[in-house]
Design an enzyme around this catalytic site. Structure first.
Site, short mmCIF file in Angstrom:
data_model
loop_
_atom_site.label_atom_id
_atom_site.label_comp_id
_atom_site.label_asym_id
_atom_site.label_seq_id
_atom_site.Cartn_x
_atom_site.Cartn_y
_atom_site.Cartn_z
N ARG A 33 0.71 -1.05 -0.02
CA ARG A 33 0.04 -0.03 0.17
C ARG A 33 0.79 1.18 -0.07
O ARG A 33 0.33 2.28 0.69
CB ARG A 33 -1.00 0.09 1.38
CG ARG A 33 -2.09 -1.04 1.15
CD ARG A 33 -3.10 -0.74 0.09
NE ARG A 33 -4.36 -1.54 0.11
CZ ARG A 33 -4.35 -2.74 -0.71
NH1 ARG A 33 -3.51 -2.90 -1.55
NH2 ARG A 33 -5.52 -3.46 -0.77
N SER A 93 -10.83 0.94 1.66
CA SER A 93 -10.85 0.29 2.97
C SER A 93 -9.97 1.63 3.68
O SER A 93 -9.37 2.19 3.21
CB SER A 93 -9.65 -0.81 2.71
OG SER A 93 -10.22 -1.78 1.94
N GLU A 100 -5.21 3.45 5.78
CA GLU A 100 -4.71 3.32 4.21
C GLU A 100 -5.36 4.46 3.88
O GLU A 100 -4.74 4.95 2.53
CB GLU A 100 -5.54 2.01 3.89
CG GLU A 100 -5.36 1.79 2.46
CD GLU A 100 -5.94 0.48 1.96
OE1 GLU A 100 -6.49 0.41 1.04
OE2 GLU A 100 -5.58 -0.38 2.54
#
Length: 311
Positions: free
Chosen positions: A167, A216, A298
């Site tokens: 990520r 998310s 995130e």
């Protein structure tokens, strides 16, 4: 206020960013720059005083802009930066091309980039956060990107230049990605489209796709894809540790951890950025108290809270 370079595109002062993000929150940016074309972007970044921060912004699908806004020039690419072309197994996409459009266009040509189909947002953002789904990530398919540096220079960056991790990536400070080249496996177009339909069905069954969310909220502690593959274990998924802390459906103001998927932070209609970020921080605190696991955001959070604007 610092004088900005002349442009051929659109330069808007004090632009509210709430209508440009999926969560529909956020104060104004000092400036919003929508370049007319690549040369316009290069000239602008070259001539922009170095003390003025630059923030490249896609479609705002993974972003909380704080209520006090952003002391920067927000660069938002539009038409002219959203082309998609396929040559053999290689797919070249402008940074403003939507992930879903790239997946579909690639599938039409029999190239498998289906993992992009359910990822909200545009290609520039997908590269920056090494977006992934169902066990595949941008890093697995990216060959190179083109980016404009703060000097105005157009450069080609390889995956090793970007230092991809779960990520995340390391794009040069203030650089604006304008194009990415991917390589996918060659496959049957009909089967690829059928596979994407199945992915969409599964996503809609398990995620609050009709609500105002930013995808998310937290990275999975184990470093797996947020949606995961069918054979993934669920003991270290963000949604599982949030559930274990009793926070599914938790609220603060107009913000809520979705009852449908507890790792989705949603704006129920009246949330401020402070509500959303505050609820997220409360979740992080309670999860840490419950399990000793420190959840990592995130969703990218930028800008200033309202209180910092008050002297």
């Amino acid at each position: 206020m610092t004088e900005l370079p002349k442009v051929r595109g659109k330069l808007t002062p004090n632009k509210p960013l709430s209508d440009l993000t999926w969560l529909r929150v956020g104060g104004p940016a000092d400036w919003l720059f929508q370049p007319a074309d690549l040369a316009d972007l290069q000239d602008f970044l070259r001539d922009l005083p170095l003390e003025v921060p630059v923030f490249p912004m896609g479609v705002g699908s993974n972003l909380i802009v704080r209520d006090g806004g952003l002391r920067a020039v927000v660069v938002r690419l539009g038409r002219g930066f959203n082309s998609i072309s396929v040559e053999g197994a290689r797919v070249t996409a402008g940074a403003a091309a939507l992930d879903a459009h790239v997946a579909r266009k690639a599938a039409d040509a029999g190239v498998d980039l289906t993992f992009l189909r359910t990822i909200p947002g545009a290609i520039g953002g997908a590269v920056c956060m090494n977006a992934g789904c169902y066990g595949s990530y941008v890093a697995d398919h990216l060959l190179e990107v083109r980016a404009v540096l703060r000097s105005g220079e157009l450069v080609t960056l390889t995956p090793s230049d970007l230092s991809f991790a779960y990520r995340s990536s390391e794009v040069p400070e203030g650089a604006v990605i304008v194009e990415a080249v991917f390589e996918g496996h060659v496959a049957d177009a009909e089967q690829l489209h059928a596979h994407m339909e199945a992915q969409l069905k599964r996503r809609d069954e398990t995620q609050p796709t009709k609500d105002r969310s930013a995808g998310s909220t937290f990275r999975n502690p184990a470093g797996f894809s947020s949606t995961g593959r069918a054979d993934d274990v669920h003991d270290l998924k963000a949604w599982k540790v949030i559930d274990d802390a009793g926070l599914r459906g938790a609220t603060r103001g107009g913000a809520q951890m979705s009852p449908k998927h507890s790792n989705f932070l949603v704006n129920t209609g009246s949330a401020t950025a402070a509500d959303l970020e505050g609820l997220g921080e409360e979740v992080r605190k309670r999860v840490f108290q419950q399990s000793g696991i420190e959840l990592v955001w995130e969703i990218k959070r930028i800008g200033e809270p309202v209180s910092s604007d008050k002297g």
